[in-house]
Design a protein around this motif. Structure first.
Motif, PDB file in Angstrom:
ATOM      1  N   GLU A  49       1.015  -1.199   0.122  1.00  0.00           N
ATOM      2  CA  GLU A  49       0.040  -0.028   0.149  1.00  0.00           C
ATOM      3  C   GLU A  49       0.978   1.217  -0.017  1.00  0.00           C
ATOM      4  OE1 GLU A  49      -3.484   2.288  -0.034  1.00  0.00           O
ATOM      5  OE2 GLU A  49      -3.220   0.221  -0.685  1.00  0.00           O
ATOM      6  N   LEU A  53       1.305   4.531  -2.511  1.00  0.00           N
ATOM      7  CA  LEU A  53       1.145   5.767  -2.336  1.00  0.00           C
ATOM      8  C   LEU A  53       2.871   6.700  -2.842  1.00  0.00           C
ATOM      9  CD1 LEU A  53       0.097   5.901   1.400  1.00  0.00           C
ATOM     10  CD2 LEU A  53      -1.309   6.715  -0.675  1.00  0.00           C
ATOM     11  N   LEU A  57       2.190   9.759  -5.156  1.00  0.00           N
ATOM     12  CA  LEU A  57       2.579  11.148  -4.680  1.00  0.00           C
ATOM     13  C   LEU A  57       3.919  11.772  -4.915  1.00  0.00           C
ATOM     14  CD1 LEU A  57       1.019  10.437  -1.092  1.00  0.00           C
ATOM     15  CD2 LEU A  57       0.118  11.588  -2.988  1.00  0.00           C
ATOM     16  N   THR A  69      -4.334  13.224   2.005  1.00  0.00           N
ATOM     17  CA  THR A  69      -4.673  12.202   3.316  1.00  0.00           C
ATOM     18  C   THR A  69      -6.099  12.258   3.546  1.00  0.00           C
ATOM     19  OG1 THR A  69      -4.310  13.870   4.792  1.00  0.00           O
ATOM     20  CG2 THR A  69      -2.356  12.901   4.213  1.00  0.00           C
ATOM     21  N   ARG A  81      -5.238   0.436   4.505  1.00  0.00           N
ATOM     22  CA  ARG A  81      -5.286   1.614   3.806  1.00  0.00           C
ATOM     23  C   ARG A  81      -5.192   2.721   4.918  1.00  0.00           C
ATOM     24  NH1 ARG A  81      -4.090   5.206  -0.312  1.00  0.00           N
ATOM     25  NH2 ARG A  81      -5.856   6.862  -0.653  1.00  0.00           N
ATOM     26  N   VAL A  85      -2.338   5.726   5.215  1.00  0.00           N
ATOM     27  CA  VAL A  85      -2.682   7.113   5.193  1.00  0.00           C
ATOM     28  C   VAL A  85      -2.552   7.910   6.247  1.00  0.00           C
ATOM     29  CG1 VAL A  85      -4.634   8.851   4.713  1.00  0.00           C
ATOM     30  CG2 VAL A  85      -4.366   6.966   3.328  1.00  0.00           C
ATOM     31  N   LEU A  88       1.164   8.655   6.808  1.00  0.00           N
ATOM     32  CA  LEU A  88       1.638   9.623   5.616  1.00  0.00           C
ATOM     33  C   LEU A  88       1.285  11.011   6.327  1.00  0.00           C
ATOM     34  CD1 LEU A  88       2.331  10.552   2.792  1.00  0.00           C
ATOM     35  CD2 LEU A  88      -0.151  10.151   2.360  1.00  0.00           C
TER      36      LEU A  88
END
Length: 384
Positions: A49, A53, A57, A69, A81, A85, A88
């Motif tokens: 995952e 990202l 990104l 986000t 997920r 996030v 992040l």
């Protein structure tokens, strides 16, 4: 513009039964922001995952947190997920603070307190999982300055197997472990019990009656959040016996917490910055809870980066109770970190003054101690 150069996963093995997982966001100007996404036994899925990202990104502006986000409760990858996030978002706040030279709490509107009161989760620091082993761990925490301890005493009990004699024995031993801890710490120390969703509704009702004699501060996660009506009934039973009910540690986003708050399911909500969406989502959850007179006590039993981020946001939450912290699991809590990780001893953590998070991963530690699959996880897979 502060362009993202890379979003990378770092999984680190810290005990024979524990991995911790992290996200590092590197910018083109050479800075690194760090977040934590530990989700036991899902390291491979987290790595995939976070690679997704990274591909999406690279080149994006690290200051555009609102754009990159957003928490979607119906995300197909579920908690994996949300963990990615959330980490992040943490890392981007770290970068934002570094950019302007202030701690994260300053960017969140300023702190309400200079120290965050902690409670000790002793569960993974207990090697000998007999009543005396739990009692000894609880005494160590109290000797270290904690005024509250939490244990998870009911492994390997799972309600689906409750008719089996071994499961009945496990339940009885769980009660013995609680009794040993209560006797070990005395009446002036708060004791909390984490059930890890092990009970049915009927079993949870019986549990409330059985533990009432231990003068618990709270009973945590007795049954799954899928049945809010039954949780509300258990809360009422617990309150009648002087206990609070706590839970909701794996929910994500304000949309995930809103029905729980509206149902009056818990006295204490336990959003986890690793899953709920990060700093801003935790603050939204706390604000809605405050309107309903509900206390926030964030879930925080994992690694040093989660702890450091949670201390920052806890400094800004009005309806804050105690913050959880792992106690006695591994000295690598500080050993894998660089910078200043807030204290986990003495019963309180100082709110950091350094720019951004003020902490990160030690150079090369992920390569030195790569995560590894766990053949014997802490929880039965049916429990999450």
């Amino acid at each position: 513009m502060v362009r993202i150069a890379e979003v990378r996963f770092a999984g680190i093995n810290v005990t024979p039964k524990t991995n911790w997982s992290f996200v590092e966001v590197r910018t083109e100007d050479g800075r690194t922001g760090t977040g934590e996404c530990t989700l036991a036994n899902h390291e491979a899925a987290l790595e995939v995952e976070i690679a997704r990202l990274d591909a999406a990104l690279r080149g994006a502006d690290a200051r555009d947190r609102n754009a990159v986000t957003r928490v979607l409760v119906h995300a197909p990858a579920g908690l994996v997920r949300h963990a990615a996030v959330s980490a992040l978002e943490q890392a981007l706040w770290d970068l934002a603070g570094q950019e302007v030279g202030v701690p994260i709490w300053r960017l969140l509107g300023g702190r309400l307190r200079g120290r965050v009161v902690l409670y000790a989760n002793i569960n993974r620091g207990v090697a000998e999982r007999v009543p005396a082993g739990f009692a000894a761990a609880a005494r160590r925490a109290v000797d270290d300055g904690f005024t509250a301890v939490k244990l998870a005493p009911f492994d390997p009990f799972v309600w689906e197997d409750a008719a089996e004699p071994a499961q009945r024995a496990a339940y009885a031993q769980g009660l013995e472990r609680i009794a040993a801890v209560r006797d070990a710490v005395g009446p002036g120390i708060d004791v909390m019990v984490d059930c890890h969703w092990r009970f049915s509704a009927g079993g949870a009702a019986a549990l409330v009656r059985d533990v009432a004699r231990f003068d618990l501060h709270w009973l945590e996660c007795p049954l799954a959040e899928a049945n809010l009506a039954e949780i509300r009934r258990i809360r009422s039973m617990a309150n009648d016996r002087g206990m609070r009910l706590a839970g909701a540690e794996t929910l994500a986003g304000l949309a995930g917490f809103a029905p729980v708050i509206a149902a009056g399911a818990y006295d204490v909500l336990m959003p986890d910055i690793k899953y709920c969406g990060g700093h801003e989502e935790m603050r939204r959850i706390a604000a809605l809870a405050q309107v309903h007179g509900i206390e926030i006590a964030p879930h925080n039993p994992t690694g040093p980066i989660c702890h450091a981020h949670t201390v920052q946001v806890c400094a800004t939450i009005p309806n804050l109770g105690r913050l959880e912290v792992q106690f006695g699991e591994t000295p690598l809590f500080f050993g894998i970190a660089a910078g200043a990780v807030p204290a986990i001893s003495g019963g309180a953590a100082p709110v950091p003054e350094l720019p951004g998070l003020g902490a990160g991963l030690a150079e090369g530690v992920a390569a030195e101690r790569p995560w590894r699959p766990m053949g014997s996880p802490w929880l039965d897979p049916r429990l999450g």
